[in-house]
Design a protein around this motif. Sequence first.
Motif, PDB file in Angstrom:
ATOM      1  N   ALA A 134      17.717  -4.260  58.146  1.00  0.00           N
ATOM      2  CA  ALA A 134      16.594  -4.712  57.327  1.00  0.00           C
ATOM      3  C   ALA A 134      16.318  -6.191  57.538  1.00  0.00           C
ATOM      4  CB  ALA A 134      16.879  -4.439  55.854  1.00  0.00           C
ATOM      5  N   LEU A 166      12.427  -2.188  58.278  1.00  0.00           N
ATOM      6  CA  LEU A 166      13.690  -1.476  58.438  1.00  0.00           C
ATOM      7  C   LEU A 166      13.686  -0.768  59.787  1.00  0.00           C
ATOM      8  CD1 LEU A 166      16.342  -0.775  56.929  1.00  0.00           C
ATOM      9  CD2 LEU A 166      15.182   1.265  56.062  1.00  0.00           C
ATOM     10  N   THR A 193       9.953  -5.607  53.570  1.00  0.00           N
ATOM     11  CA  THR A 193      11.127  -5.350  54.398  1.00  0.00           C
ATOM     12  C   THR A 193      10.746  -4.504  55.596  1.00  0.00           C
ATOM     13  OG1 THR A 193      12.640  -5.438  52.502  1.00  0.00           O
ATOM     14  CG2 THR A 193      13.424  -4.286  54.468  1.00  0.00           C
TER      15      THR A 193
END
Length: 447
Positions: free
Chosen positions: A90, A85, A83
């Motif tokens: 996200a 972010l 992921t």
Amino acid sequence: MTVTTSPAGLDNRVVVAGVARSWRDLPTPTVPSPGAVVAAGAADALAVARQHAASGTELLLAGPGRIDAAMRDDLSAAGFAVTVLTDGVARTVPPAAPRAPEPGRLWLLTSGSTGRPKRVGHTLDSLTTVRGAQPERTWLCPYAPGSYAWWQVVTLSLTQPGQHLVVVDPEELDDWPAIAAAHGVDAVSGTPTFWRRTLHRDPQALARVPLRQLTLGGEPVDQTVLDRLRAIFPAARISWIYASSEVGASIVVHDGRAGFPVDWLDRVTPGRPTLSVRDDELVITSPHHGVGHGGPVRTGDRAQIVADRVVITGRLDSDEINVGGSKVSAGLVRDVLTAHPGVAWARVTGRRAPVLGRMVVAEVVPTTAPEPTPPAASSAPATASPSASPTAPVPSAVSPEPAATAAWPDEGTLVRWCAERLPEYAVPRRIRLLTEIPVKETLKSDV
């Protein structure tokens, strides 16, 4: 394993980009488990740390500079959703080989000083090494998200009431003293390179920060940087910490001297690390070790006994230079160079040479800029500033005009300085002068 669900420090103040809030007020991002999170900024990283503390998500957290395309592929193959972010938004790529999560597991990436970074497993509990009551402090955290040193400061603030946190992003590092002074920071943890850069760039701004606790870790520490910090902060506690992803925080020294006492070697105390030196290598058995690193761990760091101290001089694979059959410690030569009042930082390495095989060379950042040549008042040629005397007194780290107390050292001056303090074969044959102290994302130099 234990999963922490109610950290005791949730009401501690957290400052990011000048905005103050508490841990409790941070957003709770949705992070897959197992998940590897690339946090673009400090606020994103702290939010992920709080989310892990609350839910026990299996997590590997790092900044953008630590996870390249090859590492992403490795993590995906190992079952991690990756992921990215950014400001709370996200973007997640599912794993190539999904697997069941391991609740409570925290993964750290090693520094990569001996090759590609490796994953080391921990928990929030094994990363939390400060457990007793602490005086209230406001800490500055300059470290890259997800590093062992970052987690040490973060877990302190998450788990201990009264341990507030001011985080700086990489682009703010050069201005950290002003940020610290503005937010009441009285405790700072940084690498020796981090402290040397600040002493070099703006010692006056550093002196305006009301520090009561200074912590150095992540690299070998020399007496010169400790003494320069002590000159500015005579009443503060100055600590050096030896820690790594593999063995955790293992050595803590508060006496203001480089290294640690020799009588700490081979001392077995329940709940504390056991320190040994084997074949010039530091060996540690630690209760704070990462997964798979129980028992004696060879650290790869060279340790030398000097009088009543054990001094860490550098990595075994790079610290020893063989000059015509004589062994030279790059770290000890570095310490001699940085003891010169005109030197802010030094790196010592070996270079191939005919006959000898290797010779000692160095890079140095002087503490002062060269003085401008005054306009000629007559037809006489202008002369350069005199070289610094090897026996000149160490200038005050907070002198408003450092050029008035220490001249720009040239290569010849520094070679003579070393020749008076080292055996002939250990004296650098080439010394290159740099204008800035180089630093990596980890806040370390290649020393």
